[in-house]
Scaffold this motif. Structure first.
Motif, PDB file in Angstrom:
ATOM      1  N   PHE A   1       0.920  -1.253  -0.068  1.00 17.49           N
ATOM      2  CA  PHE A   1      -0.111   0.085  -0.022  1.00 17.49           C
ATOM      3  C   PHE A   1       0.950   1.388   0.163  1.00 17.49           C
ATOM      4  CE2 PHE A   1      -2.697  -3.278   1.772  1.00 17.49           C
ATOM      5  CZ  PHE A   1      -3.590  -3.229   1.089  1.00 17.49           C
ATOM      6  N   THR A   2       2.075   1.212  -0.552  1.00 17.31           N
ATOM      7  CA  THR A   2       2.795   2.381  -0.884  1.00 17.31           C
ATOM      8  C   THR A   2       2.344   2.880  -2.413  1.00 17.31           C
ATOM      9  OG1 THR A   2       4.457   1.123  -1.551  1.00 17.31           O
ATOM     10  CG2 THR A   2       4.707   1.588   0.503  1.00 17.31           C
TER      11      THR A   2
ATOM     12  N   ARG B   1      -0.345   2.020  -3.796  1.00 19.42           N
ATOM     13  CA  ARG B   1      -1.932   1.683  -4.237  1.00 19.42           C
ATOM     14  C   ARG B   1      -2.745   1.718  -2.858  1.00 19.42           C
ATOM     15  NH1 ARG B   1      -3.166  -4.350  -6.409  1.00 19.42           N
ATOM     16  NH2 ARG B   1      -2.416  -5.610  -4.476  1.00 19.42           N
ATOM     17  N   THR B   2      -4.019   1.950  -2.959  1.00 16.98           N
ATOM     18  CA  THR B   2      -4.654   2.353  -1.838  1.00 16.98           C
ATOM     19  C   THR B   2      -5.622   1.082  -1.414  1.00 16.98           C
ATOM     20  OG1 THR B   2      -6.725   3.223  -2.798  1.00 16.98           O
ATOM     21  CG2 THR B   2      -4.871   4.594  -2.205  1.00 16.98           C
ATOM     22  N   ARG B   3      -5.988   1.029  -0.132  1.00 17.89           N
ATOM     23  CA  ARG B   3      -6.742  -0.092   0.354  1.00 17.89           C
ATOM     24  C   ARG B   3      -7.931   0.026  -0.264  1.00 17.89           C
ATOM     25  NH1 ARG B   3      -4.602  -3.053   4.658  1.00 17.89           N
ATOM     26  NH2 ARG B   3      -2.699  -1.894   5.701  1.00 17.89           N
ATOM     27  N   GLU B   4      -8.322   1.160  -0.499  1.00 12.86           N
ATOM     28  CA  GLU B   4      -9.821   1.508  -1.227  1.00 12.86           C
ATOM     29  C   GLU B   4     -10.080   1.005  -2.531  1.00 12.86           C
ATOM     30  OE1 GLU B   4      -9.227   3.790   2.279  1.00 12.86           O
ATOM     31  OE2 GLU B   4      -8.063   3.684   0.462  1.00 12.86           O
ATOM     32  N   GLU B   5      -8.933   1.125  -3.169  1.00 11.10           N
ATOM     33  CA  GLU B   5      -8.726   0.514  -4.721  1.00 11.10           C
ATOM     34  C   GLU B   5      -8.612  -0.793  -4.679  1.00 11.10           C
ATOM     35  OE1 GLU B   5      -5.842   2.386  -7.356  1.00 11.10           O
ATOM     36  OE2 GLU B   5      -5.183   0.357  -7.997  1.00 11.10           O
TER      37      GLU B   5
END
Length: 670
Positions: free
Chosen positions: A256-257, A259-263
């Motif tokens: 998650f550096t 890309r996001t958890r939400e994605e």
């Protein structure tokens, strides 16, 4: 881009595809747990989230169709029919693994089911699949091949070269891009000037289809169109499947550096397996037995199958340690051909004419042997290396190429993997430096990584050497470079007789061979028998017998050393001249036997000195024949500089006859 119409898919097919996706998903989750426990000894690139692509495409493949894949290849292997236990055992490093413990996560081989290998290097699979397509073109089979690769590969030169070659030869290949949005940790939206992969097909004259890669039916339909086209002889198709990996690039890596958890959560909500389950219930919910509970039972069956596969794999034996260096080369074939003496010859031939003879004999014997290179077709090659063969064998077997060295050498790898015997004419050794990765990482390693189950009968020929004012991009030699790598055989003849016999040996074997021909020797003639014969590799020639000093030299330097020996004979110095003929394997025993007689050794090598052939010979002779030496070993090499153009500069950069005479006289004075 081509349009896709959804086909009618019956219940049995839906359930079969669903089971295949579940098997991949549950195997991958087991491997993720095993990685955390340390049962997986290296990397683990899971396929979670992309299952619909492999299953949807390979549902249309038969056992005779072939798959070439990339580092994230678990799903492709299993969709092609690899049992979960074979995959799991491979990642556990066990001898029952699909690559017998030699490959791990990124190097999966199972040629028995048409899974021809996965690669830790991005994009070679594109070229290899084209090579298999070329084999199918020669055999007139209706088989097809597929290359699976990520979005990162489409920015690689192999993508351009592979699609272009497949287009011009109309090869039966599916190029399947799994656009999962990231190449390792770099977003495709950033790394691509044109972020629409399917749009690129038009640049190569290839039909392209863009689909939702998480929609099993969409992938299945697109692949059906592409496979049908390929089997009809209508050429390749590019399929872009937009999908997403919902786990890290490799297990244990930070996720998650970039890309996001939400994605990630958003893409998890588009899970291809959940969507397939919903589609099955919607399509067949009114039929007896098609219920959520029934699908749950199927999932439980798959979970039990994976658990048993894990249990078997974890109990399997590791490979025997002493097998770590087996299958680097194929088992040698016995030659049934007599070896005539040059004295038996009734005519003289040039170096090139002799190799054309050998090539013609081999092409007549092997229907799946073909020659590729720039200008080798009707023109006969820049140096007449295929003179007259186009009329005898036609354009499919004597095949012109674009200027695409990496492309056609990578294609040769895939062609050899699928049963052909390619001969690549690269004109000058400098040119194939663009393809060094295909030679060293793929061609040289396939037999080893497949545990000997895939042969690699690829012969790569071309010119080396200085002496014709061609400057630095047409004068390199590089034989010591390639001789360093396991899996490659390197041949450097010095005359027409040797060239014919050694080339015939290369063409008859099952190993990759670099056949390097000095440009200055191509027109030099000597006595050459008309009949076919083979000279075994690793057997040096004693060009001249002597008693005072041993001189070892290759190619053009053999002729210069022979001239130097003639001059020294008039002064009472007896030179024994040895031509190794092959750099790999190297006949060190013949050199040692000569040194035991003379007590002195000079290695004359046109190529650069540091880390070269002379250094290798000196190290081996010092180690095994030190007591026979009456003087230090001496080396005479070309200067450590690129080859210049002007004859004055060029001649100063490589050993001349006078230099060899002086070196021998210095050695005799020791």
């Amino acid at each position: 881009m081509a349009t896709v119409t959804a086909p009618n898919v019956d219940k049995a097919t839906w359930i079969d595809l669903y089971r295949r996706m579940l098997l991949i998903r549950k195997t991958e989750l087991q491997l993720a747990k095993s990685h955390q426990r340390g049962d997986v000894h290296g990397a683990c690139h899971t396929y979670v989230g992309q299952e619909a692509v492999a299953v949807g495409v390979l549902a249309h493949f038969s056992s005779r169709d072939m798959v070439f894949s990339t580092h994230r290849g678990h799903g492709h292997a299993m969709a092609k029919g690899m049992p979960a236990e074979d995959l799991i055992a491979e990642l556990y490093g066990r001898v029952t693994g699909c690559s017998r413990g030699r490959g791990g996560s990124m190097h999966l081989f199972s040629p028995e089911i048409g899974m021809m290998g996965t690669s830790g290097i991005v994009a070679p699979c594109i070229l290899q699949a084209a090579g298999a397509g070329y084999t199918f073109k020669l055999t007139k089979e209706s088989s097809v091949s597929a290359a699976f690769f990520g979005d990162g590969a489409v920015n690689n030169g192999a993508f351009h070269e592979g699609l272009n070659l497949a287009s011009i030869y109309k090869l039966p290949v599916l190029f399947v891009c799994e656009n999962n949005q990231y190449a390792t940790e770099v977003p495709f939206s950033y790394s691509a000037g044109n972020p629409h992969v399917a749009n690129r097909g038009a640049a190569y004259g290839i039909p392209a289809i863009e689909v939702d890669g998480n929609d099993l039916l969409a992938v299945y339909s697109a692949a059906q169109i592409a496979v049908t086209r390929a089997r009809r002889g209508e050429g390749p198709t590019l399929i872009e499947c937009k999908t997403y990996r919902t786990r890290a690039h490799s297990e244990g890596m930070t996720d998650f550096t970039y890309r996001t958890r939400e994605e990630v959560d958003d893409w998890k909500s588009k899970c291809p397996i959940a969507r397939c389950r919903e589609a099955i219930l919607e399509a067949f919910g009114d039929e007896e037995g098609v219920t959520g509970a029934w699908l749950d039972e199927i999932e439980d069956e798959i979970a039990d199958e994976v658990a048993q596969a894990h249990a078997n794999a974890i109990e399997a034996d590791y490979p025997e340690a002493e097998d770590s260096a087996t299958h680097v080369f194929a088992e040698p074939r016995e030659s049934l051909l007599p070896l005539p003496s040059p004295a038996d010859a009734t005519s003289e031939k040039s170096f090139v004419e002799a190799t054309v003879d050998a090539l013609r004999f081999a092409l007549q014997r092997h229907d799946l042997m073909f020659v590729m290179g720039e200008g080798v077709g009707e023109r006969g090659g820049s140096f007449k290396t295929t003179d007259g063969l186009y009329k005898l064998f036609g354009g499919e077997r004597i095949c012109d190429t674009p200027i695409s060295e990496r492309g056609f050498i990578g294609l040769a790898c895939g062609a050899a993997m699928s049963g052909s015997r390619p001969v690549i004419d690269f004109m000058f050794a400098d040119f194939i430096l663009d393809a060094a990765g295909e030679i060293i990482n793929q061609i040289a390693k396939v037999q080893y990584m497949s545990n000997g189950r895939i042969k690699m009968p690829v012969v790569m020929r071309g010119c080396i050497g200085a002496g014709h004012s061609a400057a630095t991009h047409h004068s390199g030699s590089y034989y010591t470079t390639y001789g360093h790598f396991p899996g490659l055989k390197v041949v450097v003849p010095s005359n027409a007789y040797d060239a014919k016999g050694l080339f015939a040996e290369a063409l008859a074997g099952d190993d990759p061979v670099l056949f390097l021909e000095h440009r200055e020797l191509l027109t030099i003639k000597c006595a050459v028998p008309e009949q076919e014969y083979r000279i075994p590799f690793g057997q040096a020639a004693i060009v001249r017998e002597g008693t005072d000093v041993t001189v070892v030299s290759l190619a053009q330097m053999v002729h210069k050393a022979a001239a130097a020996a003639e001059q020294l004979a008039a002064k009472g110095v007896s030179v024994e001249l040895i031509d190794p003929r092959t750099v790999a394997p190297l006949d060190i025993d013949s050199i040692l036997a000569s040194v035991a007689k003379t007590g002195r050794l000079l290695v004359v090598d046109e190529s650069f000195g540091p880390y070269g052939l002379g250094a290798e010979i000196a190290a081996q002779v010092s180690g095994r024949g030190f007591d026979d030496l009456d003087a230090p070993i001496k080396r005479l090499n070309g200067k450590q500089a690129p080859t210049p153009y002007s004859p004055v500069l060029e001649n100063n950069n490589i050993p001349q006859v006078d230099d060899i005479v002086a070196a021998i006289e210095e050695l005799m004075a020791e």
